[in-house]
Write an enzyme that holds these catalytic residues in place. Sequence first.
Site, PDB file in Angstrom:
ATOM      1  N   HIS A 141      -0.523   3.908   8.087  1.00 23.30           N
ATOM      2  CA  HIS A 141      -1.829   5.082   8.732  1.00 23.30           C
ATOM      3  C   HIS A 141      -1.095   6.032   9.567  1.00 23.30           C
ATOM      4  O   HIS A 141      -0.030   5.559  10.259  1.00 23.30           O
ATOM      5  CB  HIS A 141      -2.914   4.200   9.479  1.00 23.30           C
ATOM      6  CG  HIS A 141      -3.407   3.421   8.559  1.00 23.30           C
ATOM      7  ND1 HIS A 141      -4.742   3.730   7.757  1.00 23.30           N
ATOM      8  CD2 HIS A 141      -3.325   2.111   8.170  1.00 23.30           C
ATOM      9  CE1 HIS A 141      -5.190   2.609   7.116  1.00 23.30           C
ATOM     10  NE2 HIS A 141      -4.377   1.589   7.536  1.00 23.30           N
ATOM     11  N   ASP A 181       2.405  -6.380   2.610  1.00 29.47           N
ATOM     12  CA  ASP A 181       1.111  -5.644   3.154  1.00 29.47           C
ATOM     13  C   ASP A 181       1.555  -4.341   3.847  1.00 29.47           C
ATOM     14  O   ASP A 181       0.784  -4.119   4.712  1.00 29.47           O
ATOM     15  CB  ASP A 181       0.045  -6.718   3.736  1.00 29.47           C
ATOM     16  CG  ASP A 181      -1.294  -6.053   3.926  1.00 29.47           C
ATOM     17  OD1 ASP A 181      -1.697  -4.955   3.211  1.00 29.47           O
ATOM     18  OD2 ASP A 181      -1.822  -6.625   4.726  1.00 29.47           O
ATOM     19  N   LEU A 210      -5.334  -6.396   9.143  1.00 35.47           N
ATOM     20  CA  LEU A 210      -6.418  -7.086   8.635  1.00 35.47           C
ATOM     21  C   LEU A 210      -5.687  -8.238   7.265  1.00 35.47           C
ATOM     22  O   LEU A 210      -5.131  -7.157   6.593  1.00 35.47           O
ATOM     23  CB  LEU A 210      -7.683  -6.685   8.323  1.00 35.47           C
ATOM     24  CG  LEU A 210      -8.577  -6.038   9.347  1.00 35.47           C
ATOM     25  CD1 LEU A 210      -9.510  -5.088   8.668  1.00 35.47           C
ATOM     26  CD2 LEU A 210      -9.259  -7.302  10.102  1.00 35.47           C
ATOM     27  N   HIS A 230      -8.317 -10.653  -1.221  1.00 40.01           N
ATOM     28  CA  HIS A 230      -8.302 -10.488   0.094  1.00 40.01           C
ATOM     29  C   HIS A 230      -9.281 -11.470   0.805  1.00 40.01           C
ATOM     30  O   HIS A 230     -10.502 -11.294   0.715  1.00 40.01           O
ATOM     31  CB  HIS A 230      -8.776  -8.825   0.699  1.00 40.01           C
ATOM     32  CG  HIS A 230      -8.755  -8.773   2.064  1.00 40.01           C
ATOM     33  ND1 HIS A 230      -7.918  -7.963   2.697  1.00 40.01           N
ATOM     34  CD2 HIS A 230      -9.685  -9.351   3.036  1.00 40.01           C
ATOM     35  CE1 HIS A 230      -8.116  -7.886   3.894  1.00 40.01           C
ATOM     36  NE2 HIS A 230      -9.267  -8.719   4.096  1.00 40.01           N
ATOM     37  N   ASN A 236      -6.385   0.342  -3.249  1.00 38.04           N
ATOM     38  CA  ASN A 236      -7.669   0.721  -2.347  1.00 38.04           C
ATOM     39  C   ASN A 236      -7.461   2.227  -1.913  1.00 38.04           C
ATOM     40  O   ASN A 236      -7.412   2.544  -0.922  1.00 38.04           O
ATOM     41  CB  ASN A 236      -7.796   0.035  -1.012  1.00 38.04           C
ATOM     42  CG  ASN A 236      -6.488  -0.140  -0.198  1.00 38.04           C
ATOM     43  OD1 ASN A 236      -5.333  -0.052  -0.791  1.00 38.04           O
ATOM     44  ND2 ASN A 236      -6.738  -0.467   1.025  1.00 38.04           N
ATOM     45  N   HIS A 277       0.682  -1.146  -0.082  1.00 41.38           N
ATOM     46  CA  HIS A 277       0.085   0.003   0.043  1.00 41.38           C
ATOM     47  C   HIS A 277       0.913   1.276   0.040  1.00 41.38           C
ATOM     48  O   HIS A 277       1.531   1.422   1.231  1.00 41.38           O
ATOM     49  CB  HIS A 277      -0.858   0.007   1.316  1.00 41.38           C
ATOM     50  CG  HIS A 277      -1.880  -1.005   1.231  1.00 41.38           C
ATOM     51  ND1 HIS A 277      -3.023  -1.108   0.780  1.00 41.38           N
ATOM     52  CD2 HIS A 277      -1.631  -2.320   1.700  1.00 41.38           C
ATOM     53  CE1 HIS A 277      -3.643  -2.430   0.732  1.00 41.38           C
ATOM     54  NE2 HIS A 277      -2.852  -2.976   1.467  1.00 41.38           N
ATOM     55  N   LEU A 278       0.659   2.184  -1.112  1.00 39.27           N
ATOM     56  CA  LEU A 278       1.692   3.325  -1.252  1.00 39.27           C
ATOM     57  C   LEU A 278       0.938   4.603  -0.958  1.00 39.27           C
ATOM     58  O   LEU A 278       1.200   5.667  -0.667  1.00 39.27           O
ATOM     59  CB  LEU A 278       2.201   3.353  -2.496  1.00 39.27           C
ATOM     60  CG  LEU A 278       3.532   2.559  -3.085  1.00 39.27           C
ATOM     61  CD1 LEU A 278       3.882   2.721  -4.426  1.00 39.27           C
ATOM     62  CD2 LEU A 278       4.517   2.889  -1.909  1.00 39.27           C
ATOM     63  N   ARG A 279      -0.605   4.494  -0.643  1.00 36.68           N
ATOM     64  CA  ARG A 279      -1.188   5.476  -0.469  1.00 36.68           C
ATOM     65  C   ARG A 279      -1.179   6.550  -1.688  1.00 36.68           C
ATOM     66  O   ARG A 279      -0.532   6.230  -2.831  1.00 36.68           O
ATOM     67  CB  ARG A 279      -1.077   6.248   0.713  1.00 36.68           C
ATOM     68  CG  ARG A 279      -1.190   5.286   1.813  1.00 36.68           C
ATOM     69  CD  ARG A 279      -2.612   4.591   2.141  1.00 36.68           C
ATOM     70  NE  ARG A 279      -2.496   3.802   3.114  1.00 36.68           N
ATOM     71  CZ  ARG A 279      -3.153   2.608   3.538  1.00 36.68           C
ATOM     72  NH1 ARG A 279      -3.721   2.040   2.437  1.00 36.68           N
ATOM     73  NH2 ARG A 279      -3.244   2.063   4.554  1.00 36.68           N
ATOM     74  N   ALA A 326      -7.030  -0.345  10.490  1.00 33.51           N
ATOM     75  CA  ALA A 326      -6.163  -1.641  10.361  1.00 33.51           C
ATOM     76  C   ALA A 326      -4.934  -1.358   9.563  1.00 33.51           C
ATOM     77  O   ALA A 326      -5.389  -0.839   8.425  1.00 33.51           O
ATOM     78  CB  ALA A 326      -7.134  -2.832   9.734  1.00 33.51           C
ATOM     79  N   LYS A 350      -7.601  -6.893  -7.956  1.00 33.98           N
ATOM     80  CA  LYS A 350      -7.935  -6.946  -6.637  1.00 33.98           C
ATOM     81  C   LYS A 350      -9.516  -7.209  -6.337  1.00 33.98           C
ATOM     82  O   LYS A 350     -10.119  -6.375  -6.512  1.00 33.98           O
ATOM     83  CB  LYS A 350      -6.974  -6.097  -5.816  1.00 33.98           C
ATOM     84  CG  LYS A 350      -7.202  -6.332  -4.425  1.00 33.98           C
ATOM     85  CD  LYS A 350      -6.315  -7.372  -3.905  1.00 33.98           C
ATOM     86  CE  LYS A 350      -6.468  -7.582  -2.331  1.00 33.98           C
ATOM     87  NZ  LYS A 350      -5.762  -6.908  -1.388  1.00 33.98           N
TER      88      LYS A 350
HETATM   89  C1  NCD Z   1      -4.744  -2.489   4.586  1.00 34.51           C
HETATM   90  C2  NCD Z   1      -4.814  -0.914   4.437  1.00 34.51           C
HETATM   91  O1  NCD Z   1      -4.684  -0.126   5.329  1.00 34.51           O
HETATM   92  O2  NCD Z   1      -4.830  -0.293   3.257  1.00 34.51           O
HETATM   93  N1  NCD Z   1      -4.990  -2.754   5.703  1.00 34.51           N
HETATM   94  C3  NCD Z   1      -4.334  -3.868   6.320  1.00 34.51           C
HETATM   95  O3  NCD Z   1      -4.645  -4.069   7.700  1.00 34.51           O
HETATM   96  N2  NCD Z   1      -3.712  -4.912   5.808  1.00 34.51           N
HETATM   97  C4  NCD Z   1      -5.779  -3.132   3.605  1.00 34.51           C
HETATM   98  C5  NCD Z   1      -5.747  -4.635   3.579  1.00 34.51           C
HETATM   99  O4  NCD Z   1      -4.713  -5.033   2.814  1.00 34.51           O
HETATM  100  O5  NCD Z   1      -6.433  -5.425   4.036  1.00 34.51           O
HETATM  101 ZN    ZN Z   2      -3.146  -4.968   1.799  1.00 32.14          ZN
END
Ligand code: NCD
Ligand code: ZN
Length: 346
Positions: free
Chosen positions: A253, A249, A221, A138, A41, A15-17, A265, A101
């Site tokens: 945050h 993963d 998660l 997922h 996402n 996740h790079l945002r 999460a 995904k």
């Molecule tokens: C991920 C996220 O923050 O985008 N969070 C995580 O707990 N893994 C989403 C995901 O991969 O489930």
């Molecule tokens: Zn993820």
Amino acid sequence: MTNLTITRPDDWHLHLRDGEQMRAVLPHTAKQFARAIVMPNLRPPIVSVDQALAYRQRILAALPVALGSRFKPLMTLYLTDNTPVAEIIRAKESGVVHAVKLYPAGATTNSDAGVTDIIKCNAVLEAMEAQDLPLLVHGEVTDSDVDVFDREKVFIDRVLSPLTQRFPRLRIVFEHVTTHEAVQFVDESSHPIAATITAHHLLLNRNAIFQGGIRPHHYCLPVLKREIHRLALLNAATSGSPKFFLGTDSAPHSLSSKENACGCAGIFTAHAAIEFYAVAFEQAGALDRLESFASFHGADFYRLPRNQETITLQKKQWIVPQYFEFAGERLIPLYAGENLAWRMVL
Ligand code: NCD
Ligand code: ZN
């Protein structure tokens, strides 16, 4: 052994945002990995090839000059109930979208636009199978009556197993597996299915969430599971099986959204990703298997060339920073303020 040189690894789930947050976390990944499968996402999610191309350009533009020519983001599309078949064809033709995904709606961070019922995606899954475009899942059901620790196991029976029967040639990655049931399913399946395993699920069990109090920075998660599951994951990762490969993963945050009455999460591991895996593999006495897990199996599954360069890890204790800057906020990394036994030096 004090030095370990391996082929430069890839991160097959990241996740790079976006925007300033992306600029803060991207260098951590780019300094270690040659490529990363970038999760879609965002808010709003990356549902079209045009959006994926634009997001890819933003990532490339944000790369530090020294790493700009080396790191390659591999893009993904976010599957919805309404994804058109034409978008799958376009994705395949684009050469930059490498997978699609599946987030069950409500399963995790920014998954509201996810799939409400997989049956709605029949035509799209058929097209993906025909185009040989992998589906990343997922793997958790979202029904509130299913215990949060059982959601992956139930997903296998209710969704994944039927899916493999209906689309026998669809390549699938069961993302961030967390249970021995998931490992066993992937291991025993004759389907073209593989799984990514995170560093935090190899290092921690669910006790870490409640160690002396509630620990929001250990909440992700799928949620951490019992020790027997961690051991099954470690066994799979170090088995040498090409069905298991590295996917951090890493999910950043801000401190305020983690230390919150309804905390997000996600665990951030990109600052020391390969080091965390080295610690886990060393614990299992399997450092000699780290390279194939981190640098070969994923590339082979995605049918991309293996990387040519190498990186070197040194067994040398260092202290992980307490926090990183994160778009005007703080980002708390895994092992913040703690000793880590390995460090990437080259
Ligand atoms: C991920 C996220 O923050 O985008 N969070 C995580 O707990 N893994 C989403 C995901 O991969 O489930
Ligand atoms: Zn993820």
